[in-house]
Every structure is written in C-alpha cells, then in structure tokens.
Enzyme design. Sequence first.
Site: not given
Ligand code: PEP
Ligand code: MG
Length: 939
Positions: A23, A92, A101, A103, A336, A452, A771, A790, A794, A858, A878
Amino acid sequence: MATKYVYSFTEGNKDMKDLLGGKGANLAEMTNLGLPVPPGFTITTEACRAYLSAGHTPETLDVEVTSHLREVEQTMQKRLGDPSDPLLVSVRSGAKFSMPGMMETVLNIGLNDESVQGLAAQSGDERFAWDSYRRLIQMFGKTVQDIDGDLFANALQALQDRKEYKGDLDMTTDDLKELVVEYKQIVKDATGEDFPQDPRRQMDLAIEAVFRSWNTDRARIYRRRERIPNDLGTAVNICTMVFGNMGETSGTGVCFTRDPSTGHSGVYGDYLINAQGEDVVAGIRNTLSLADLERVDKKSYDELRGIMQKLETHYRDLCDIEFTIQQGKLWMLQTRVGKRTPAAAFRVAVQLVDERLITTDESVTRVTGDQLTSLLFPQFDKSASAKVLTRGMPASPGASVGEIVLNNEQAESRVAEGASVILVRRETNPDDLAGMVAAAGVLTARGGKTSHAAVVARGMGRCCVVGAEDLVVDEVAGTVYVKSQDKTLHAGDVIAIDGTTGEVFEGEVPVVDSPVMTYISHGLEAGLAASPDEDTQELVYAVDRILTHADAKRRLEVRANADNPEDAERSRSFGAQGVGLCRTEHMFLGDRRKLIEAVILAETEEEQQAAFDALMPLQKSDFVGIFSAMDGLPVTVRLIDPPLHEFLPDLTELSVELAVKEAKGEEVTEHEKRLLAAVKANHEQNPMLGLRGVRLGLKIPGLIKLQIRAIAEACVECKKQGKDPRPEIMVPLIGSIRELQIVRDEAEKIIADVEAESGVELALPIGNMIELPRAAVAAERIAAESDFFSFGTNDLTQTTWGFSRDDVEAAFFNDYFDYGIFGTSPFETIDWSGVGQLVEMGVERGRSTKPGLHCGVCGEHGGDPVSIHFFDAIGIDYVSCSPFRVPVARLEAGRAAISNESEHISFAPATAPVDLAAQVTELAAQMADLANEIRKQDK
Ligand code: PEP
Ligand code: MG
C-alpha cells in the site's frame, strides 16, 4: 547513521514494497504520478520488525514521525487534533503482500471532545463530526484497546432499536452524541481509563496496534495458507483523512480497471454514498455501480475514469483502486495490481499483448501454474436437470458441492470427518477465514463483488457466490431460509454453487471436464468446440497462446511419473515428453502381491525361481504397455524400491489373527506359520532407512534380474512391432559407487544375453537416483558408473532433514509453521538452502566427471511451481511430475526460463543464492494453494 524508519509519500515508489509494504509503495507511486493522494507518510516494515523484537518502538521512530507529521501539517495548514480546525489521520496497515482484512486500521485519529467541535464548525456538518468521533472510539476501542467489538455494535443497535430506526443513516446528531457518551463509558469500564484525548498519543497507540496486528491468529493463519513468511512485518501508513461520510455528495468506492472476473475492459466497481472506510468491503449496505456514480457525480466519475486509464497504462496491468469522494472532490486512497480470477489472468495477459502494452514473454509471467490448475477443475454438467434454488453474484469461479455449514467450527469439524462443505454466511469478515479455508465454496447473502468474501475467496481460488439476497441465514437456528421458494434448508443439507454463473442448486449436481481441460487433453479445436460461449473461447485461445509460448521458451523438459499405460497415455496427451519415473513396485500390488510374498517365503532356489517365472510375463507385458504408450519417448524404469514388509501382511494384525485362531482351537497352517516368521524377520524399526532400494536388489538379486530382463525383452518385443521404445534403467537409493557397479555389471550381462537371444540391438542407459546426501556428496565418483542422475527429492528431503515423512507431518509440522521454521513444507516446495544445495552439488559434481550428464528431478517437487524455478536456475534438464501437473510444469518451466533470461538481460549481480531466496519467497507467496489443490486432484 540511524536507520531511516519513515518515508514521506513523495520519497517512495512502487518498487519499495519490501520496506514500505504494497500500500505504501503504491501510494508513493501515485503521489509521484501527480494523482490526488491525501498527504501522508509510511513507517517501514523494518520499524515493525524492530518493535516486535524489542517490544517497544525505537526512539528514533518517534522523532521521525514528529518531523513527518509536521510536514503534513504544514502542507494541510492544519494541526493534528487542533480544537478549532483539526487535521485527522488514518493509521493503516500494509504488508508487502496483500492480506485483505487481516490486519488493523484506525480512522479519524485526532478527534477528541474539543476537536469534534472544531470539525463540526469547519465542515458545517455537526452530524458528520459526531459520527466520525463515535467511529473513532469504536475502532480504537476494538483495535487498539482490545475491547470486545460487540459491546460497541450492541450499543449502536440498541439505540437504533429504541428509536425504531432502519439503519445508521437515520441517526441524528443528538443520537450520535448520546452514543459517544455510551462508547466512552464502555472504554472506561473496560480499561479503567478515559478514552485518550491526546491526539498524538492516539496516533502512537494506533501505530503500535497495527504493528501488533501482524501477529494476530487470523493474520498468522492467512500467512500460512498464502505462504507468506512470518518475519516480514507490516508497514504503517499515516494518511490525511478524507471523508466519504460528509453527506450525499460524498462517498467511498472500490473499482477495477478491468472486470476481475472476465478480464474485459469496462467500468467495474462499487460505490457507497455517504460512507467511510471499510463500509464497502464489509458489505453492510448494498452498493451502487460505477455507472450509477456517473449519474450522480459526473465530474468525479470522469476524473476517476481518466485516473483508471493512467494507472493501467503506468502499471501495464489490471489495477484495483480505492477512492473517496469528499463533497465532490475525488481522492485516491490505494491502488495495486489487482487480484483476479484465473480465467481473467489469462485473458488479461493476452489482451495486454494485443494492446501492445506488454510483450508475449511478459504475458507468460503474468499467469501462474496454480491459476492454470484451477482452470482444469471440472465444472457442473449443464445438461443435468439440477434445480436452481436461487442466484447470487458470481464472485470467484468454480463448481463446488457440499453440505451447508454456518460457521468455522462446523466447517472444520465436518471437513475433518471427510465431508465437503459450503460455508453459508450472511456476510463474511476476517474472523471467518478458518471456515473459508476449510470449505469447498463460500456463499453469502449480502455484499458485492468487492466484499470481503469475494476478495478473499478469489485470492484463495475458492469458488464463491455473494449477495444471494433471497437467503436468510440464521446461524443460531442452523437454517438458511430461501424466501422465493418459502423453503428452509438446514446445516448438513447438500447444495451446489457455481462461482461462474452465481447459481445455487439444491442437492448434488454432476460435474464434467472444463473446456480448458478438454483443450489440454485433446487440442485447440476440441477445446473451442467444448466452449459454451465466446468468453470461454477467448479463454481457451488465451491459454493456448500462453502455453504455446511457454513451451517455446522453456529449457526444462517435462516428464511424468506414471506406472501404467493409461497414466502414460494421459500424461502424453497433456504434453509430457516421457516418463521420468515408473515406480515398478506398484505393479506388484493387488493380485500380484501374493507372487512377491512367494518370493519372500521361498525356502529353496527352485521355489524362488518358480515365483520369478510367474512374475516375468506379467512384468514384461506391463513394460510393453508403457513403452508403447510412450513410443519414441524415454521411459525411466526404476527397479524395485520399497522395503519388503510392504508386500507382507501387517505384523500386529497377523499375530492377532493367528493367536485368535489358536485360542479357538483352530489349526494354524504351515503356510501361516512361515508367513508370520517372514513378517517378523522383515520387520524393521526404521523401514525408511532399512532394507530398501538398491540394498533390496543386492539382497535378493533375482528380483532385479527379473526386472532388468523384463525391460530388455519388452524393448525387443516393441522393436519387433516396429515401435521405438526408449527405456532407461534407474537404480534407487544409491549411496556408493560400488552398489551401482554391481547392479550395472549384472544388468549389462542380462542385456547382452537378451540381445544375443533376440538378435536385436539394445542401447539401454543405466543411471541412478540421488536420494541420499551421501550420493550427492559422492556424485563425482558415482557419475563414473552412471548414464544419468534423477534426484529423488522426496527421500532426499527425508534423509537430509532426518525426517520420516509419515511420522513428522502429523506430529509437529504445524508447530514448525507457527515457529516460522518453515514457510512451506519442505516436502511441497524444495528447501532450496538445504536440500536444494545438495541437488545443486550433485549436478555440479556429477557433471565434473561427465560433462553434460543428464539430470532430472522425479520427487514431488518436480511438479511444484516454486521448485521448478529453482531447478531451472541450477541447470536440471527435466522435471518429472504426476500426469495432472504436467501442464502446470510446462507453464512454470516457461515462466522460469523467461524470468531467468530477463535477469541475465538486466545484468543482475551474481548473488544467485540471495536472488533465489527472494524469488522463492515471492513465488511461494503467489502460489497459494497449488499443492493442496493438486493433491486433491491426485486422490
Ligand atoms: C523420491 O524419493 O523423491 C522418489 C521419487 O522416490 P519415492 O517417492 O518413490 O520414494
Ligand atoms: Mg525415493
């Protein structure tokens, strides 16, 4: 030099949002554009942070405020709270990211028992002066002094009831004077002190209250939902008051330079005559349209239209504007870049390109993956004979079906029980946020498109219908009465609301694919054919233009995580350029679980071989299906990963079952005994860190040999059918080069055998997942044996933080959000400064051994917009994500390429980590609910 905590509106500009809040930065920008902004100044977010950490305001702040206040007093030729002609100011809040709304704001600071007389004399309107004073005490009492707001609201209502008035406009000057006396008594009773009469003290207390409001529960919930970091703090804007409540020639309004629902240019806004401040947004009275303003005050209307045009040209985007007209004089209170519906975002971006206001590159950066996601949601099937109960105003698009709930508690408890709910309220206010977050949709009886409910729902991408005046909502009775139908609905009854048309239906309504989804899966012609009207066609065109451009610009390839031919086909139609992760263990579940069980239970090599022989044709045909669906594109097949116990019955359940059998005197078979023994033998304290991934492949080599042979033979079969299969073999959970070497040697032998048997040449890359932190650190060595990396982000997140995801998310993640340890879950958005650094290191070290080593991601982060920008910046080749996220990843990869490219053009200093941090935070805040919405879709 002492820190500068205060900036006059003439000192700032729109790019200073970090310091001045959104603001403040925009007020400064408008001031510098020569627009009619009431004079004022902004106290920085840095001052707020200093206050919150020290518990008091820095002394130099008080001094700076004094000198800026004096400047304003000189400009206005008035003094704050002067008994004869008072300067009044508003105080304000205004954070970097809009938190509508959430704060506090206090208006009319500077009024007291004396200056109210001065204001009356100067304005010639005694009623107005006393109305302003009672509003100050009410707002100040509630906001600054923490007095229960209902005490004031009840006193106001009681007075109106006593006098049989219809609304606040009926109150006379004497009524207001009486109310001021009552209000002051409420303050005295609650605080033990008189309402503060010293204007500067009022101002200082209000400033502190705004600082503190950064940390209210509702503000924290909102930030968590919107992924706004907790440590930013809010700026405070002190602005000369202008009055929309000075009679019939005054008023206050909100407008957009384009329709935020459709994107169409035109006159779009709400105006409320003789009203102040938040009255419009609060939805307490129904508003006039801007067209009505043209009728009642053409001069102000024309000036406003001119300013709207000027602002849109200046910001090169849709702007939303708050203005006040004080006795025929127009004042700009805020502007804004406006929030808009996802459909409008795409349309506006393309319209602005066609108007030559922005470039095509910029148009890609004007939309987000989460906006695209919400356009992919199903819609109501119009051909179904649903019963329209009533209609309201369409405020935020979407189609939602759910049980009626009337408050936060009902919403949260029913959602926790697995229900989908629609929050139905007379109107909403910031206290309803928790219910709005939980609900699938929001329906209100009062308020306009800028109320709101509408603003917040649009921001969250929640379906919302407002101003359904046919409804009488009685929270206490638990009912919603539909006047036109003389029908009473109850909490728990199912309704459906259409945020695109404003229709409210009774009962369930079936849903169908959206035209944008049809476009994504079947192409432009089909998308246009599925569009019911021109607006939707324009939207489909807009999505096509932007996505096509994003595809042309992006550097990152997008693959999909798919384990069956259907998912592979679907993701291919969504634009996936291959399968980046085929989790083979999914092929061993269901009926086939018994076959793995047989492998585990086998006591002799023959028994085990028999189990492998049974699995072989099944596994091979799985691969033939997937390679065929992805003909000509890569398919990364990961060898079996999870711990063996996942293929066996649960230890406790099986023990109990067999104990009960024994107790009943029933026979426990030999097989059952062996099974229990196997379950016990395979039980692990920390399966996540146990016998899984490559370790399993080394422990039971037959299993991965079978998989490698199945891949190779499936490849031969596809080739013989004239296809172009491109499998890649991926080894999970590698920590050491030796693990990979062993598997690689074995794989190469099997592939050579299959080549010799079939006479077909196979070139199958063999790579590994990264991993484990060790793999990232040792990537230089591992790369020597690997054809590609790759990153399994996770597991890399689990192993880097030492978190077992299944345990920690429910146990303490909420506390971690509250403490501000996380802004977002590291399982949703890559923790760039920890896990992300390991990814970057893995890529660099791997490529130092093998230049150009192909690197993908992945883990779930591969479909997360913010993470995609990070992966683009560190040179990943990728990302691979669930099929539904593929279009989102394509768009975000395009946005990432364009923004990274434009940074290079501007020769930004080489402070990549710092820039990335800012970028990650900014993007995280923009992309509020993508992860949640997608997870819902995935289910
Ligand atoms: C990962 O660990 O990111 C992965 C793709 O394998 P998973 O989720 O199957 O353990
Ligand atoms: Mg994994």
